[in-house]
Motif scaffolding. Structure first.
Motif, PDB file in Angstrom:
ATOM      1  N   SER A 288     -13.044  -1.392  -7.606  1.00  0.00           N
ATOM      2  CA  SER A 288     -14.623  -1.410  -7.639  1.00  0.00           C
ATOM      3  C   SER A 288     -15.178  -0.200  -6.975  1.00  0.00           C
ATOM      4  O   SER A 288     -16.301   0.143  -7.542  1.00  0.00           O
ATOM      5  N   ASP A 289     -14.530   0.264  -5.961  1.00  0.00           N
ATOM      6  CA  ASP A 289     -15.051   1.624  -5.097  1.00  0.00           C
ATOM      7  C   ASP A 289     -14.662   2.821  -5.558  1.00  0.00           C
ATOM      8  O   ASP A 289     -15.339   3.846  -5.721  1.00  0.00           O
ATOM      9  N   TYR A 290     -13.536   2.949  -6.357  1.00  0.00           N
ATOM     10  CA  TYR A 290     -12.834   4.244  -6.636  1.00  0.00           C
ATOM     11  C   TYR A 290     -12.908   5.144  -5.395  1.00  0.00           C
ATOM     12  O   TYR A 290     -13.192   6.207  -5.558  1.00  0.00           O
ATOM     13  N   GLN A 291     -12.556   4.560  -4.257  1.00  0.00           N
ATOM     14  CA  GLN A 291     -12.293   5.433  -2.837  1.00  0.00           C
ATOM     15  C   GLN A 291     -11.290   4.613  -2.197  1.00  0.00           C
ATOM     16  O   GLN A 291     -11.164   3.578  -2.195  1.00  0.00           O
ATOM     17  N   VAL A 292     -10.620   5.692  -1.295  1.00  0.00           N
ATOM     18  CA  VAL A 292      -9.707   4.940  -0.388  1.00  0.00           C
ATOM     19  C   VAL A 292      -9.654   5.569   1.040  1.00  0.00           C
ATOM     20  O   VAL A 292     -10.325   6.679   1.055  1.00  0.00           O
ATOM     21  N   SER A 293      -9.608   4.902   1.923  1.00  0.00           N
ATOM     22  CA  SER A 293      -9.717   5.236   3.123  1.00  0.00           C
ATOM     23  C   SER A 293      -8.350   5.352   3.852  1.00  0.00           C
ATOM     24  O   SER A 293      -7.388   4.342   3.771  1.00  0.00           O
ATOM     25  N   ILE A 294      -8.024   6.634   4.201  1.00  0.00           N
ATOM     26  CA  ILE A 294      -6.672   6.830   5.074  1.00  0.00           C
ATOM     27  C   ILE A 294      -7.212   7.007   6.606  1.00  0.00           C
ATOM     28  O   ILE A 294      -7.887   7.998   6.826  1.00  0.00           O
ATOM     29  N   PRO A 295      -6.604   6.179   7.316  1.00  0.00           N
ATOM     30  CA  PRO A 295      -7.144   6.083   8.774  1.00  0.00           C
ATOM     31  C   PRO A 295      -7.119   7.405   9.714  1.00  0.00           C
ATOM     32  O   PRO A 295      -8.145   8.146   9.897  1.00  0.00           O
ATOM     33  N   GLU A 296      -6.008   8.207   9.358  1.00  0.00           N
ATOM     34  CA  GLU A 296      -5.846   9.597   9.743  1.00  0.00           C
ATOM     35  C   GLU A 296      -6.696  10.554   9.256  1.00  0.00           C
ATOM     36  O   GLU A 296      -7.256  11.618   9.752  1.00  0.00           O
ATOM     37  N   LEU A 297      -7.126  10.674   7.887  1.00  0.00           N
ATOM     38  CA  LEU A 297      -7.725  11.427   7.060  1.00  0.00           C
ATOM     39  C   LEU A 297      -9.528  11.186   6.815  1.00  0.00           C
ATOM     40  O   LEU A 297     -10.106  11.972   6.659  1.00  0.00           O
ATOM     41  N   GLY A 298      -9.409   9.968   6.946  1.00  0.00           N
ATOM     42  CA  GLY A 298     -10.878   9.433   6.477  1.00  0.00           C
ATOM     43  C   GLY A 298     -11.021   9.027   5.176  1.00  0.00           C
ATOM     44  O   GLY A 298     -10.018   8.939   4.453  1.00  0.00           O
ATOM     45  N   THR A 299     -12.171   8.773   4.635  1.00  0.00           N
ATOM     46  CA  THR A 299     -12.290   8.216   3.273  1.00  0.00           C
ATOM     47  C   THR A 299     -12.246   9.393   2.312  1.00  0.00           C
ATOM     48  O   THR A 299     -12.832  10.442   2.356  1.00  0.00           O
ATOM     49  N   ILE A 300     -11.394   9.132   1.294  1.00  0.00           N
ATOM     50  CA  ILE A 300     -11.254   9.916   0.178  1.00  0.00           C
ATOM     51  C   ILE A 300     -11.888   9.663  -1.153  1.00  0.00           C
ATOM     52  O   ILE A 300     -11.636   8.443  -1.609  1.00  0.00           O
ATOM     53  N   PRO A 301     -13.028  10.251  -1.531  1.00  0.00           N
ATOM     54  CA  PRO A 301     -13.799   9.683  -2.520  1.00  0.00           C
ATOM     55  C   PRO A 301     -13.084  10.126  -3.866  1.00  0.00           C
ATOM     56  O   PRO A 301     -11.937  10.723  -4.037  1.00  0.00           O
TER      57      PRO A 301
ATOM     58  N   ARG B 126       0.671  -1.081  -0.069  1.00  0.00           N
ATOM     59  CA  ARG B 126      -0.013   0.068   0.202  1.00  0.00           C
ATOM     60  C   ARG B 126       0.683   1.271   0.052  1.00  0.00           C
ATOM     61  O   ARG B 126       0.406   2.060  -0.742  1.00  0.00           O
ATOM     62  N   SER B 127       1.948   1.211   0.924  1.00  0.00           N
ATOM     63  CA  SER B 127       2.760   2.550   0.818  1.00  0.00           C
ATOM     64  C   SER B 127       3.218   2.752  -0.339  1.00  0.00           C
ATOM     65  O   SER B 127       3.747   3.861  -0.726  1.00  0.00           O
ATOM     66  N   ASP B 128       3.650   1.708  -1.291  1.00  0.00           N
ATOM     67  CA  ASP B 128       4.220   2.117  -2.580  1.00  0.00           C
ATOM     68  C   ASP B 128       3.283   2.537  -3.646  1.00  0.00           C
ATOM     69  O   ASP B 128       3.603   3.353  -4.493  1.00  0.00           O
ATOM     70  N   ALA B 129       2.190   1.966  -3.446  1.00  0.00           N
ATOM     71  CA  ALA B 129       0.951   2.005  -4.509  1.00  0.00           C
ATOM     72  C   ALA B 129      -0.086   3.162  -4.322  1.00  0.00           C
ATOM     73  O   ALA B 129      -0.539   3.738  -5.065  1.00  0.00           O
ATOM     74  N   LEU B 130      -0.393   3.653  -2.851  1.00  0.00           N
ATOM     75  CA  LEU B 130      -1.394   4.429  -2.623  1.00  0.00           C
ATOM     76  C   LEU B 130      -1.068   5.804  -1.979  1.00  0.00           C
ATOM     77  O   LEU B 130      -1.043   6.528  -2.352  1.00  0.00           O
ATOM     78  N   TYR B 131      -0.465   5.672  -0.710  1.00  0.00           N
ATOM     79  CA  TYR B 131       0.186   6.999  -0.119  1.00  0.00           C
ATOM     80  C   TYR B 131       1.215   6.442   0.946  1.00  0.00           C
ATOM     81  O   TYR B 131       1.295   5.410   1.422  1.00  0.00           O
ATOM     82  N   GLU B 132       1.708   7.630   1.585  1.00  0.00           N
ATOM     83  CA  GLU B 132       2.691   7.417   2.425  1.00  0.00           C
ATOM     84  C   GLU B 132       2.790   8.799   3.267  1.00  0.00           C
ATOM     85  O   GLU B 132       2.653   9.743   2.675  1.00  0.00           O
ATOM     86  N   TRP B 133       2.990   8.635   4.378  1.00  0.00           N
ATOM     87  CA  TRP B 133       3.107  10.286   5.211  1.00  0.00           C
ATOM     88  C   TRP B 133       4.628  10.376   5.003  1.00  0.00           C
ATOM     89  O   TRP B 133       5.568   9.703   5.070  1.00  0.00           O
TER      90      TRP B 133
ATOM     91  N   ILE C 102       0.133  17.644  11.600  1.00  0.00           N
ATOM     92  CA  ILE C 102       0.993  16.778  10.885  1.00  0.00           C
ATOM     93  C   ILE C 102       0.120  15.565  10.247  1.00  0.00           C
ATOM     94  O   ILE C 102       0.795  15.100   9.380  1.00  0.00           O
ATOM     95  N   PHE C 103      -1.054  15.348  10.253  1.00  0.00           N
ATOM     96  CA  PHE C 103      -1.746  14.280   9.701  1.00  0.00           C
ATOM     97  C   PHE C 103      -2.793  15.116   8.686  1.00  0.00           C
ATOM     98  O   PHE C 103      -3.772  14.609   8.495  1.00  0.00           O
ATOM     99  N   SER C 104      -2.063  16.175   8.112  1.00  0.00           N
ATOM    100  CA  SER C 104      -2.968  16.977   6.976  1.00  0.00           C
ATOM    101  C   SER C 104      -2.365  16.659   5.731  1.00  0.00           C
ATOM    102  O   SER C 104      -1.307  15.831   5.600  1.00  0.00           O
ATOM    103  N   GLU C 105      -3.086  17.197   4.718  1.00  0.00           N
ATOM    104  CA  GLU C 105      -2.663  16.684   3.610  1.00  0.00           C
ATOM    105  C   GLU C 105      -1.180  17.257   3.092  1.00  0.00           C
ATOM    106  O   GLU C 105      -0.505  16.778   2.082  1.00  0.00           O
ATOM    107  N   LYS C 106      -0.886  18.337   3.740  1.00  0.00           N
ATOM    108  CA  LYS C 106       0.573  18.908   3.355  1.00  0.00           C
ATOM    109  C   LYS C 106       1.622  17.863   3.642  1.00  0.00           C
ATOM    110  O   LYS C 106       2.721  17.614   3.096  1.00  0.00           O
ATOM    111  N   TYR C 107       1.293  17.052   4.385  1.00  0.00           N
ATOM    112  CA  TYR C 107       2.487  15.665   4.981  1.00  0.00           C
ATOM    113  C   TYR C 107       2.033  14.453   4.272  1.00  0.00           C
ATOM    114  O   TYR C 107       2.377  13.346   4.591  1.00  0.00           O
ATOM    115  N   LEU C 108       1.122  14.514   3.176  1.00  0.00           N
ATOM    116  CA  LEU C 108       0.757  13.252   2.570  1.00  0.00           C
ATOM    117  C   LEU C 108       1.600  13.177   1.247  1.00  0.00           C
ATOM    118  O   LEU C 108       1.411  14.142   0.444  1.00  0.00           O
TER     119      LEU C 108
END
Lengths: 401, 292
Positions: B149-162, B73-80, B105-111
């Protein structure tokens, strides 16, 4: 299933006749092993009512892209489509259907079981056979033991009647135990990994929360461990007849315990039998294997079978962490150079090659058969496998593979 | 349905990709049915090029996720961005409200966005190429299926991103591992075969501008014969293009007249020692003889 498809397509309201035809087509494809879910059927309904549905020439590629999921589907689709929608090429479609169907094979299997049962009454791998084997070899080195028959026995050898249930259950248990040893070694590696070379920053940061943001407790990570892959090539030729039954159970046990394992039968052709042996229930697995193993008990062309394997399967089933186990007596009708060259190619692709030869158990055996001698330089472990005791003796070796 | 097969064919051709009928239908269906397209075929038949041509023809970006064993996931989706987070924590030490710091520090700026997240957050649809999906392991495939199938991902610290837009997804596979039925079922499927002689000649003319039609046809013909020889590594379309460029670059105009040149430049198409030794001067002459 056809009803489901019909109801799925109903919401797009194509004409009822078209809807039924499409539903029947979906049912036909599912019969042929295509994986088509309700949502694909619904999409097909949309296509049929849309512009693409007006002509066969545009409908065919559209449905083909939607319904196919693999190369074999891709190849079979056109004939099935023509037969269903255009009512032509029926013969070809029927032939295709036959290759997927099993009723014909099952009948032959039953016949063969009876024949085999009549021919041979003694169970495989019994003591008397072991005692006989060396004698036969001394008397006739160029005869029954040194030769392999060229005949391609297209009937199906019965795997069920040549078995002594108790012996085979024992083989199965043994295989599970072996698999366990091989895996135990992997878990030991796992522990070392937790002190891996790199920092896991995410977990380190998470832990630092308790220290007020100071990363005192470091969490490490290392390369993710890959499980050992096992590939078994089982020689099921005539010369191996007496061992096949028990070996099949042994291989079944291995496949049962290993998540990453593949099995192939080697005789005049190479047959991929993993799907049959992945069946947990032993009797059902043997049934399915019997259906797939047409031609078992005939001659062997190990060189050609290995070439097949290297060419078509090796890239898919072998990794650098694979162990290949070959169960064969090494008697081959093909040229010996072939075996040597193909073994060399195989050895480059995998980590270890283990050759288990049931003949080693007999006194005075030396690997002089041309094929065996050619293969030997590339084999990492050459060991006997003529009875359960010798298989059990492999345990420490295989654990080190 | 805004596009037709003809318009797609034209757009692909101007991007340098000559597509066949089946592929055009599949590309059209990607749009109509909003399904990903799974391309299978031998190495070097131009699977990756399809995605590039698709992006070029739509004038949109191509986001590529190259799969490999151990991809997660951290290579494919996101990493802090941990370094920046640590710095921020240090910088704000002893001042302000710890809760505010945490949410800062868990805002988009650090994503750090990785390909999958970047693709679904792009304001306009992009082409997402998931290359060699068979190299990733089964666990990743299951995860991929969920995202597709859903075209959305959930990031625990940020919530679901559609998804801001639904990307056009192209997956390619070489068959190093059998893909799951679920993934196959979900996708449109196209088997990319080696092109026939006519199409390969067309590809050569599109990719090697200085080549003349007759010579392109000769090379394509020779390649189709070469592929029928018993080779360990069958040359793909990319090799043909390289070879044609080499031949024309060295002044070749006719296979039969430039035999020596043909034999010397075979290194462009034969990539193993076995193959090189198998295609001897005699074999080359025989193949040329059939073509010219």
């Amino acid at each position: 299933m056809s009803q489901t498809a019909a109801s799925q397509t109903a919401e797009f309201e194509p004409g009822p006749a078209l809807r039924l035809t499409l539903a029947a087509f979906v049912a036909l494809l599912r019969d042929k092993g295509f994986r088509i879910g309700p949502s694909e059927a619904a999409d097909a309904g949309r296509l049929v009512t849309g512009a693409a549905g007006q002509r066969a020439a545009t409908l065919r590629p559209a449905l083909k892209a939607l319904f196919c999921g693999r190369r074999s589907d891709w190849v079979a689709f056109d004939a099935l489509f023509d037969a269903h929608f255009l009512r032509k090429g029926m013969k070809k479609a029927v032939a295709l259907a036959g290759s997927a169907g099993e009723s014909g094979g099952a009948r032959t299997l039953k016949q063969m079981q009876d024949e085999q049962a009549a021919r041979r009454s003694s169970p495989a791998l019994d003591v008397s056979r072991e005692a006989e084997a060396p004698e036969a070899g001394e008397e006739d080195p160029a005869g029954t033991r040194e030769g392999a028959s060229r005949a391609e026995n297209l009937a199906e050898t019965d795997f069920r009647k040549i078995r002594d249930p108790e012996l085979e259950a024992e083989a199965h248990r043994l295989a599970e135990r072996l698999a366990l040893v091989m895996r135990r070694r992997l878990t030991r590696r796992d522990r070392i990994r937790s002190q891996g070379p790199r920092l896991d920053l995410r977990r380190t940061l998470r832990k630092s929360v308790a220290r007020g943001g100071l990363p005192l407790d470091l969490v490490h990570k290392g390369p993710k461990l890959r499980q050992l892959r096992l590939v078994v090539l089982l020689d099921a030729s005539g010369s191996m007849n007496n061992y096949t039954g028990v070996f099949v159970r042994f291989v079944h046990g291995l496949l049962d315990a290993f998540r990453l394992a593949d099995a192939f039968l080697v005789h005049t052709r190479l047959v991929h039998v993993s799907s049959a042996l992945k069946e947990r229930d032993a009797a059902r697995a043997l049934d399915r294997l019997g259906l797939m193993a047409q031609g078992v008990g005939g001659g062997t062309r190990i060189g050609a079978a290995l070439a097949d394997f290297n060419r078509w399967h090796a890239a898919r089933v072998l990794t650098s962490r694979s162990c290949v186990i070959i169960l064969s007596d090494g008697y081959d009708t093909g040229p010996a150079e072939d075996i040597g060259a193909e073994m060399a190619r195989l050895a480059r692709r995998c980590r270890r090659i283990v050759w288990l030869n049931p003949l080693i158990g007999s006194d005075g055996y030396a690997p002089v058969a041309a094929g065996m001698a050619a293969a030997l330089p590339h084999v990492d472990l050459f060991a006997p496998a003529h009875n359960l005791k010798s298989l059990a003796a492999l345990e420490p070796y295989l654990a080190k593979v | 349905m805004t596009r037709t097969k003809d318009s797609i064919a034209k757009a692909f051709a101007s991007a340098g990709y000559i597509a066949d009928e089946g592929l055009l239908t599949a590309v059209l269906l990607m749009e109509v049915l909003a399904r990903p397209l799974l391309l299978e075929g031998e190495a070097g038949v131009g699977k990756t090029e399809v995605a590039k041509a698709l992006a070029a023809s739509e004038g949109t970006d191509l986001i590529r996720l190259q799969c490999f064993e151990g991809l997660d996931r951290s290579d494919a989706l996101y990493e802090w961005n941990y370094q920046r987070q640590l710095l921020a924590i240090k910088a704000h030490e002893g001042q302000g409200d710890p809760d505010a710091l945490e949410s800062a520090i868990f805002s988009e700026k650090y994503l750090l966005q990785r390909p999958l997240l970047a693709a679904i957050r792009s304001p306009r649809p992009v082409v997402l190429l998931i290359d060699e999906v068979d190299r990733a392991d089964e666990e990743f495939e299951a995860f991929l299926l969920e995202v597709l199938s859903d075209y959305q991902v959930s990031i625990p610290e940020l919530g679901t991103i559609p998804a801001a837009s639904i990307p056009r997804v192209v997956l390619t596979s070489n068959g190093t591992r059998e893909l799951s039925d679920a993934l196959r079922r979900r996708c449109l499927y196209h088997y990319v075969d080696y092109p026939d002689v006519g199409r390969e000649a067309e590809i050569l003319r599109a990719r090697v501008p200085s080549i003349d039609t007759a010579f392109a046809l000769q090379i394509a013909e020779l390649m189709s014969r070469l592929r029928k020889e018993d080779l360990a590594k069958v040359p793909g379309v990319a090799e043909t293009i390289d070879w044609a460029a080499a031949l024309t670059g060295l002044g070749g105009t006719h296979l039969a007249r430039d035999r020596e040149l043909v034999f010397d430049t075979l290194a462009c198409v034969l990539k193993t020692r076995e193959d090189r030794s198998r295609i001897t001067r005699e074999v080359t002459d025989r193949l040329i003889g059939k073509v010219a």
